[in-house]
Design an enzyme around this catalytic site. Structure first.
Site, PDB file in Angstrom:
ATOM      1  N   LYS A 121       0.838  -1.215   0.000  1.00  0.00           N
ATOM      2  CA  LYS A 121       0.000   0.000   0.000  1.00  0.00           C
ATOM      3  C   LYS A 121       0.865   1.256   0.000  1.00  0.00           C
ATOM      4  O   LYS A 121       0.619   2.207  -0.753  1.00  0.00           O
ATOM      5  CB  LYS A 121      -0.921   0.012   1.218  1.00  0.00           C
ATOM      6  CG  LYS A 121      -1.885   1.197   1.201  1.00  0.00           C
ATOM      7  CD  LYS A 121      -2.382   1.531   2.592  1.00  0.00           C
ATOM      8  CE  LYS A 121      -2.592   3.014   2.696  1.00  0.00           C
ATOM      9  NZ  LYS A 121      -2.596   3.492   4.079  1.00  0.00           N
ATOM     10  N   ASP A 139      -6.836   1.633   1.250  1.00  0.00           N
ATOM     11  CA  ASP A 139      -6.779   1.819   2.705  1.00  0.00           C
ATOM     12  C   ASP A 139      -8.099   1.343   3.300  1.00  0.00           C
ATOM     13  O   ASP A 139      -8.947   0.790   2.593  1.00  0.00           O
ATOM     14  CB  ASP A 139      -6.474   3.281   3.054  1.00  0.00           C
ATOM     15  CG  ASP A 139      -7.645   4.211   2.752  1.00  0.00           C
ATOM     16  OD1 ASP A 139      -8.610   3.779   2.064  1.00  0.00           O
ATOM     17  OD2 ASP A 139      -7.606   5.366   3.198  1.00  0.00           O
TER      18      ASP A 139
END
Length: 211
Positions: A121, A139
């Protein structure tokens, strides 16, 4: 509505609400963005933006950061949580950037993900926001909304990312992931969610949520 129509509705509504999307984490270059994203793990962007000016005043390049002890870094970043992992990661990756990349942050997924304390991420955010290379960082907000909207099953962030990349046009990914985050915070939070304010979920949300 078909899935294709739902996707287009999301795109159109987000573009209407958020024609401009500033990057939430304050930074001045790829390195300071990388550090800010690393600090944002299990910490709010607002808190990170309070801490990074203090940190970058002391060290805003890998060369300056590498001169600090892990304890000195930890003392500054402690309010962001996960202090041992983050302070060690920041120090170690700064040394690696100097030794392997002439002090530059590589614009490469594999290279970024090989750095200490940098996961997929974080790498995706840096690729997208620092280098404008298409990525879809997922997220908690995006994971929640893709499930609420019935566009992903919510089983894992890996699956959510695959679904987002399959459903949304590649040229929109970099802007769209930020638009979804802004929308989630304003209209579709995890706590205190009011379906009457959440226009997208009202229109395309899972039937089980709308009962």
């Amino acid at each position: 509505m078909t899935k294709k129509e739902k996707v287009q509705f999301v795109i159109d509504k987000l573009e209407e609400l958020y024609p401009e999307v500033p990057i939430p984490l304050d930074h001045s270059d790829p390195y300071t963005l990388l550090i800010a994203v690393l600090l944002s793990a299990q910490c709010t962007d607002a808190r990170v933006n309070k801490i990074t000016p203090l940190l970058f005043q002391v060290a805003s390049t890998p060369y300056e950061m590498a001169k600090l002890t892990q304890e000195e870094i930890a003392a500054i970043i402690r309010p962001c949580g996960l202090t041992p992992m983050k302070s060690n990661g920041i120090k170690q990756l700064s040394h690696i950037l100097i030794d392997k990349y002439n002090g530059e942050v590589p614009a490469d997924f594999e290279a970024l993900e090989s750095l200490p304390a940098v996961g997929h991420k974080t790498a995706s955010v840096v690729m997208s926001q620092a280098f404008d290379i298409p990525a879809f960082p997922v997220d908690t907000h995006i994971h929640r909304l893709m499930n609420r909207w019935g566009l992903s099953n919510g089983k894992s962030v890996i699956q959510t990312e695959k679904d987002a990349k399959r459903l949304f046009p590649k040229e929109l990914w970099n802007k769209l992931h930020l638009q979804i985050i802004y929308y989630a915070r304003e209209y579709s939070p995890a706590r205190g969610w009011d379906i009457n304010k959440d226009v997208i979920s009202q229109k395309i949300g899972r039937k089980s949520l709308l009962k």
